[in-house]
Design a protein around this motif. Structure first.
Motif, mmCIF file in Angstrom:
data_model
loop_
_atom_site.group_PDB
_atom_site.id
_atom_site.type_symbol
_atom_site.label_atom_id
_atom_site.label_comp_id
_atom_site.label_asym_id
_atom_site.label_seq_id
_atom_site.Cartn_x
_atom_site.Cartn_y
_atom_site.Cartn_z
ATOM 1 N N TRP A 262 0.903 -1.247 -0.168
ATOM 2 C CA TRP A 262 -0.013 0.026 0.302
ATOM 3 C C TRP A 262 0.745 1.385 0.049
ATOM 4 O O TRP A 262 0.498 2.153 -0.325
ATOM 5 C CB TRP A 262 -1.042 -0.005 0.993
ATOM 6 N N PHE B 78 -6.430 -6.865 1.456
ATOM 7 C CA PHE B 78 -6.921 -5.748 1.379
ATOM 8 C C PHE B 78 -7.841 -5.444 2.766
ATOM 9 O O PHE B 78 -7.973 -4.332 3.256
ATOM 10 C CB PHE B 78 -8.131 -5.702 0.423
ATOM 11 N N ALA B 79 -8.319 -6.410 3.524
ATOM 12 C CA ALA B 79 -8.650 -6.197 4.809
ATOM 13 C C ALA B 79 -7.714 -5.614 5.948
ATOM 14 O O ALA B 79 -7.970 -4.926 6.603
ATOM 15 C CB ALA B 79 -9.379 -7.665 5.638
ATOM 16 N N GLU B 80 -6.261 -6.216 5.710
ATOM 17 C CA GLU B 80 -5.094 -5.633 6.255
ATOM 18 C C GLU B 80 -4.894 -4.194 6.149
ATOM 19 O O GLU B 80 -4.617 -3.472 6.739
ATOM 20 C CB GLU B 80 -4.109 -6.729 6.173
ATOM 21 N N TRP B 81 -4.941 -4.000 4.685
ATOM 22 C CA TRP B 81 -4.933 -2.648 4.299
ATOM 23 C C TRP B 81 -5.797 -1.625 4.889
ATOM 24 O O TRP B 81 -5.404 -0.588 5.495
ATOM 25 C CB TRP B 81 -5.089 -2.420 2.799
ATOM 26 N N ARG B 82 -7.158 -2.058 5.005
ATOM 27 C CA ARG B 82 -8.093 -1.091 5.526
ATOM 28 C C ARG B 82 -7.789 -0.987 7.016
ATOM 29 O O ARG B 82 -8.112 0.161 7.661
ATOM 30 C CB ARG B 82 -9.428 -1.950 5.320
ATOM 31 N N LYS B 83 -7.108 -1.830 7.798
ATOM 32 C CA LYS B 83 -7.119 -1.898 9.171
ATOM 33 C C LYS B 83 -5.920 -0.709 9.300
ATOM 34 O O LYS B 83 -6.054 -0.093 10.090
ATOM 35 C CB LYS B 83 -6.612 -3.073 9.687
ATOM 36 N N GLN B 84 -4.767 -1.102 8.712
ATOM 37 C CA GLN B 84 -3.731 -0.109 8.797
ATOM 38 C C GLN B 84 -3.931 1.322 8.337
ATOM 39 O O GLN B 84 -3.437 2.294 9.001
ATOM 40 C CB GLN B 84 -2.315 -0.780 7.884
ATOM 41 N N LEU B 85 -4.604 1.365 7.089
ATOM 42 C CA LEU B 85 -4.966 2.734 6.773
ATOM 43 C C LEU B 85 -6.014 3.299 7.739
ATOM 44 O O LEU B 85 -6.281 4.771 7.663
ATOM 45 C CB LEU B 85 -5.587 2.639 5.305
ATOM 46 N N GLY B 86 -6.833 2.621 8.247
ATOM 47 C CA GLY B 86 -7.512 3.082 9.421
ATOM 48 C C GLY B 86 -6.975 4.003 10.481
ATOM 49 O O GLY B 86 -7.587 4.963 10.963
#
Length: 448
Positions: A97, A235-243
């Motif tokens: 990302w 992408f679930a981990e992306w969302r968590k980190q970008l959150g």
């Protein structure tokens, strides 16, 4: 990092993490300092061109790096909780990302800058320098974004001395390259202010290479094998980190973009004012390295203690940091105000710019005293991963209070361009009060 008992042990560990971060940040600012000084001694146009370019570039650059810095509290909490198996996976996903963010950053710049610059009504030479400076520095975006993932990975383990050594290697190279390209040496033409962008892009690439060597040859990072068996994008981990990262990046954008916006508003007062303002802003950024280093240190240490569920220890680190920051910045402010004319002469040899710059420097010192309250509070809240409300408070303090207040003072009072500085100081102080209230709420929630 390790568990500490009492303020004496905490002070030891605090300084062990803080000093390398401070030296790293100061080294990074040295590049901007020498760029500004070198451009100022070429011409007012080169100084103004680099100033406008930096004001356009840094808010977005800092915001995107801020998004990546969301890795630090996540990794430090996992490290404190002993969940090492999860850390390697998060770093590998961070590569994906961060690369996506780099491509978006470059694409947006190439599309939007040609439309933004004509709106600023700059002198033709200043506009040319600005545009080509930004084009040159964009070549280093992908390397420095990937390097940022590794830097946050290293820092989150408290090994800030390693990132300090990397920075202290690349910064002198950056300054030397900028000098060569700006003034023209070894058979190369003199690019003026544009050369600063060329040198920085090369140094960004070197920074990535050194970070890669560090994590592949130094423990404990070597054992994570972050370049081996890269998983598919999750992408679930992306969302968590970008959150976590996006609110941090957005907060940094609020802070840095307001300084960029003020810099752009200064263009209405002419090239001399722009040059003086940029030099003063460069100076205040150097002084800001103290509260910024404290803020970054607190994110690491508070995150580590929160991950280990030692909430009282986290509070002790916060109290310790606030006292030390006020002491350091207050002492430094008293010293520097006595030498404002000498500092102004370092930045420029222009007789027009020097007295205006000396006036701006007085306001710069008061701004940094205000930041010595604000910045550690932000770092502490990031350690708790409380980032969404912090972002909203940044919008309120900088854009709802600070900028309108500065614009009103600049346009409807005799303060003129100095009014913007007063507005910035007021916004920072308002933000500090709001952050104190928020930190108490978060600490009470964790206690409960």
């Amino acid at each position: 990092m390790k568990k500490t008992i009492g303020y004496k042990q905490k002070a030891r560990q605090f300084f062990a993490v803080l000093l390398p971060i401070f030296i790293t940040q100061l080294s990074l600012m040295a590049t901007g300092f020498f760029n500004t000084v070198m451009a100022g001694h070429i011409s007012q146009q080169d100084l103004a061109g680099v100033a406008v370019g930096v004001n356009l570039f840094l808010p977005f650059f800092g915001a995107f790096l801020g998004i990546i810095s969301g890795l630090t509290p996540t990794i430090s909490q996992l490290y404190g909780a002993g969940k090492r198996e999860k850390i390697g996976f998060i770093v590998k996903q961070g590569f994906y990302w961060a690369l996506t963010l780099a491509v978006l950053f470059i694409g947006a710049g190439w599309l939007l800058v040609p439309y933004i610059l004509p709106l600023l009504a700059l002198e033709p030479r200043v506009e040319y320098i600005t545009q080509h400076y930004l084009m040159a520095v964009s070549a280093g975006i992908v390397p420095i974004f990937l390097a940022a993932v590794l830097r946050n990975f290293i820092d989150a383990h408290g090994r800030t001395r390693l990132t300090m050594l990397i920075t202290m290697t690349t910064v002198p190279v950056n300054i030397a390259l900028n000098y060569v390209f700006m003034y023209g040496h070894f058979g190369l033409p003199a690019f003026g202010g544009i050369g600063a962008g060329v040198g920085s892009a090369i140094a960004f690439t070197l920074n990535l290479l050194l970070n890669v060597l560090a994590v592949t040859h130094c423990e404990p990072f070597q054992s994570y094998h972050v370049f081996r068996s890269l998983p598919r994008p999750d992408f679930a981990e992306w969302r968590k980190q970008l959150g976590v990262g996006i609110p941090i990046g957005s907060t940094m954008f609020c802070e840095q973009s307001i300084f960029g916006a003020v810099g752009l508003f200064m263009t209405a007062y002419g090239t001399v004012i722009v040059a003086a303002h940029q030099a003063a802003m460069n100076f205040t950024t150097i002084v800001y390295m103290i509260p910024l280093a404290v803020s970054m240190t607190l994110t690491i240490l508070v995150g580590y203690e929160v991950g280990a569920k030692r909430y009282a220890d986290a509070q002790q680190y916060i109290r310790l940091s606030r006292v030390l920051t006020m002491l350091f910045v207050g002492t430094l402010a008293l010293i520097l105000t006595q030498f404002k004319s000498e500092i102004a002469s370092l930045y420029t040899s222009s007789a027009e710019v020097q007295p205006i710059l000396a006036g701006f420097l007085v306001y710069a010192v008061f701004m940094q005293v205000s930041d010595s309250i604000n910045a550690p509070l932000q770092g502490a809240l990031r350690g708790y991963k409380d980032v969404h409300v912090t972002f909203l408070l940044a919008v309120l303090s900088f854009w709802v209070i600070g900028l309108p207040l500065g614009w009103g003072l600049a346009n409807y009072t005799s303060w003129g361009p100095y009014g913007y500085w007063l507005g910035l100081i007021g916004g920072i102080l308002a933000g500090a009060v709001l952050l104190i209230v928020r930190l108490r709420q978060v600490q009470a929630r964790f206690k409960a």
